[in-house]
Design a protein around this motif. Structure first.
Motif, PDB file in Angstrom:
ATOM      1  N   ASP A 131      11.236 -40.257 124.192  1.00  0.00           N
ATOM      2  CA  ASP A 131      10.577 -41.222 124.946  1.00  0.00           C
ATOM      3  C   ASP A 131       9.215 -40.463 125.403  1.00  0.00           C
ATOM      4  N   ASP A 132       8.390 -41.171 126.246  1.00  0.00           N
ATOM      5  CA  ASP A 132       7.028 -40.709 126.594  1.00  0.00           C
ATOM      6  C   ASP A 132       7.127 -39.565 127.224  1.00  0.00           C
ATOM      7  N   LYS A 483       7.415 -33.071 127.377  1.00  0.00           N
ATOM      8  CA  LYS A 483       6.122 -33.116 126.470  1.00  0.00           C
ATOM      9  C   LYS A 483       5.035 -32.597 127.420  1.00  0.00           C
ATOM     10  N   VAL A 484       4.220 -31.613 126.712  1.00  0.00           N
ATOM     11  CA  VAL A 484       3.029 -31.146 127.391  1.00  0.00           C
ATOM     12  C   VAL A 484       1.606 -31.749 126.751  1.00  0.00           C
ATOM     13  N   THR A 485       1.783 -31.843 125.357  1.00  0.00           N
ATOM     14  CA  THR A 485       0.771 -32.504 124.681  1.00  0.00           C
ATOM     15  C   THR A 485       1.095 -33.579 123.808  1.00  0.00           C
ATOM     16  N   ASP A 488       3.679 -32.553 120.666  1.00  0.00           N
ATOM     17  CA  ASP A 488       4.956 -31.927 120.641  1.00  0.00           C
ATOM     18  C   ASP A 488       5.930 -32.425 119.543  1.00  0.00           C
ATOM     19  N   ARG A 489       6.675 -31.422 118.742  1.00  0.00           N
ATOM     20  CA  ARG A 489       7.628 -31.757 117.826  1.00  0.00           C
ATOM     21  C   ARG A 489       8.902 -31.234 118.390  1.00  0.00           C
ATOM     22  N   LEU A 490      10.120 -31.676 118.044  1.00  0.00           N
ATOM     23  CA  LEU A 490      11.329 -30.828 118.073  1.00  0.00           C
ATOM     24  C   LEU A 490      12.334 -31.214 117.193  1.00  0.00           C
TER      25      LEU A 490
END
Ligand code: NAD
Length: 490
Positions: A131-132, A483-485, A488-490
């Motif tokens: 999500d956001d 998320k910080v930017t 971001d990927r996971l």
């Protein structure tokens, strides 16, 4: 006649054959004078070496891509298939079953490996949510070293039913075969092991003390055990010491309920296929048959006449369609149950033809035996005989028979026999069991593909086969990243 050489079998640790200062004998259950093999008897130290080897191999194997694990497992299954004939014959000579039964067991083992290879890529793919604010990833990770402990009655299918899901999901394994059928399964495991890095598959041998040491080893993270309920309790207690994950496939006292609308001529030929394969030494075989009063004599007569056709003989004798039992312990239990039923006044019918009467006492031969006239609480009715004797119990009402069927601490398989599908399904849902068949006592091709296998109550914990069985070998690792930017990927 040419004598077949005695097989000497060592343990397998880190791709190395490991001997021992003591070897135990494996004799042919159908020719007790024949020594078939001599097997290295493991010690607690061997258990430690095997688990340590598997633990070291795990550090690499768990990082091996799923696609490579799948390819190796498929190649290993092909390798096992190439020696299927040798495995089947060896299995007859150590285990006692008919050649066509051991061939089926070998086939089941190969199929179990391929089934898990086919499921792995989809099943092991991580789940991902976003999500956001965050990304969440659920990884399906291996547990570590799996201890696989196997009985003698279907060693190939049962061992490979543990090796397949364990390895494809990234675990490594230490297998302890039964002391009553260690040869063929170890030959197969040695071939399989050659397709994987050293330490991925290890095999140790011995009796209860070796099994017990394996279940207590602190580096073992999961125990997959198949065997008797009493041993299962010891395994569960040992697992508790270090909170290991367990799967238990245990004993059963599986009822077959014939309803009063059934046609004996249709039911009986199929029913006996559920009772007597492998001389009754099948965990989910029918162990007690409930017959409605009005059909009692028709069913009894039809069973007796069908069972009397069996030809009891050596597993490699092509004339035989009924084999000896596997070991003295089980043979003594079954003979005791038959004898005590006779003493209790039941009508006991020992059937079939002895192909080699002169060899009868040189093996664990028992005639297929049908017992009538026991009360519902008789020893033979309420216990797991695991051999070629079957009690028929008369009942009067559907409510009564349901209560009798469920009045047990076991709950593996069961079957309902009727001409009325609705009635059959309704009663099936009322049975306390992991598996219920209607109008058969065995899987069809569809069931083979979709039915997870296992028991309720004291018949076990967990399931084998299908994705449900594969799930027993993984952990869920839930990872959340805030998320910080934007990237971001996971
Ligand atoms: P068992 O319990 O005597 O032995 C099974 C295995 O456990 C053997 O390898 C044995 O050496 C090992 N063992 C014995 N004591 C141990 C201990 N304390 N700790 C760890 N391991 C130990 O069973 P068995 O006589 O080989 O097999 C017959 C039983 O297995 C029957 O009760 C049958 O119903 C059951 N079984 C169940 C299934 C199933 O799927 N539910 C399948 C096959 C057999």
């Amino acid at each position: 006649m040419l004598k077949t050489p005695v097989i000497t079998l060592d343990m397998l640790i880190n791709h190395q054959d490991v001997g021992s200062c003591a070897y135990f004998d494996v004799r042919d259950p159908g020719r007790l004078t024949d020594l078939v093999g001599r097997v290295a008897s493991g010690s607690v130290d061997h258990v430690h070496q095997a688990v340590l080897g598997a633990h070291q191999a795990f550090q690499i194997w768990k990082r091996t891509p799923v696609s490579e694990r799948v390819q190796r497992l498929l190649a290993a299954a092909d390798g096992m298939e190439k020696i299927a004939d040798e495995l089947s014959v060896t299995l007859v000579r150590e285990q006692g079953m008919l050649l066509k039964e051991t061939q089926r067991d070998v086939k089941n083992g190969i199929r179990a490996l391929r089934e898990m290879a086919g499921l792995a890529e989809d099943f092991l793919r991580p789940e991902r949510f976003e999500d956001d604010e965050a990304i969440v990833r659920i990884e399906k990770t291996p547990r570590g070293v799996v201890a696989a402990i196997v009985p003698w009655n279907a060693p190939m299918g049962l061992a490979m039913g543990k090796v397949g899901p364990a390895l494809v999901s990234g675990n490594t394994i230490v297998v302890k075969p039964s002391e009553y059928a260690p040869l063929a399964v170890s030959m197969a495991l040695k071939v399989l092991a050659s397709f994987f890095p050293a330490g991925t598959i290890n095999v140790i041998h011995g009796q209860a003390d070796v099994g017990s040491a394996l279940t207590r080893h602190p580096l073992v993270r999961k125990i997959s055990f198949t065997g008797g309920t009493t041993t299962g309790k010891a395994v569960m207690a040992a697992a508790a010491e270090t909170i290991k994950n367990i799967s238990l496939e245990l004993g059963g006292n599986d009822p077959a309920i014939i309803l009063d609308d059934a046609d004996p001529a249709i039911v009986v030929p199929e029913l006996i296929k559920g009772i007597f394969p492998r001389s009754g030494q099948v965990c989910y075989a029918i162990k007690r048959v409930y017959v409605p009063r009005k059909l009692t004599s028709a069913i009894f007569d039809a069973i007796v006449s069908a069972v009397d056709q069996y030809k009891i003989g050596y597993g490699l004798d092509p004339r035989a369609n009924f084999a000896p039992m596997n070991n003295r312990h089980q043979y003594t239990i079954v003979r005791g149950l038959i004898e005590r039923s006779r003493q209790a006044g039941a009508s006991v019918h020992a059937l079939g033809t002895k192909l080699e009467p002169d060899n009868w006492d040189n093996g664990f031969y028992v005639q297929p035996t049908v017992v009538m006239g026991l009360p519902p609480d008789a020893e033979l009715v309420v216990s797991e005989q695991f051999g070629p004797v079957i009690p028929l119990v008369t009942y009067d009402t559907p409510e009564e028979v349901l209560e009798l069927a469920n009045a047990t601490e076991f709950g593996l398989a069961s079957s309902i026999w009727t001409n009325d599908p609705e009635r059959g399904l309704a009663m099936a849902s009322e049975i306390e069991a992991g598996i219920t068949f209607v109008n058969s006592h065995g899987r069809t091709a569809l069931g083979d593909k979709h039915m997870p296998f296992g028991g309720v109550k004291q018949s076990g914990i967990g399931r084998v086969r299908t994705a449900i069985g594969l799930a027993e070998y993984i952990e869920h690792h839930a990872i959340s990243m805030k998320k910080v930017t934007n990237g971001d990927r996971l």
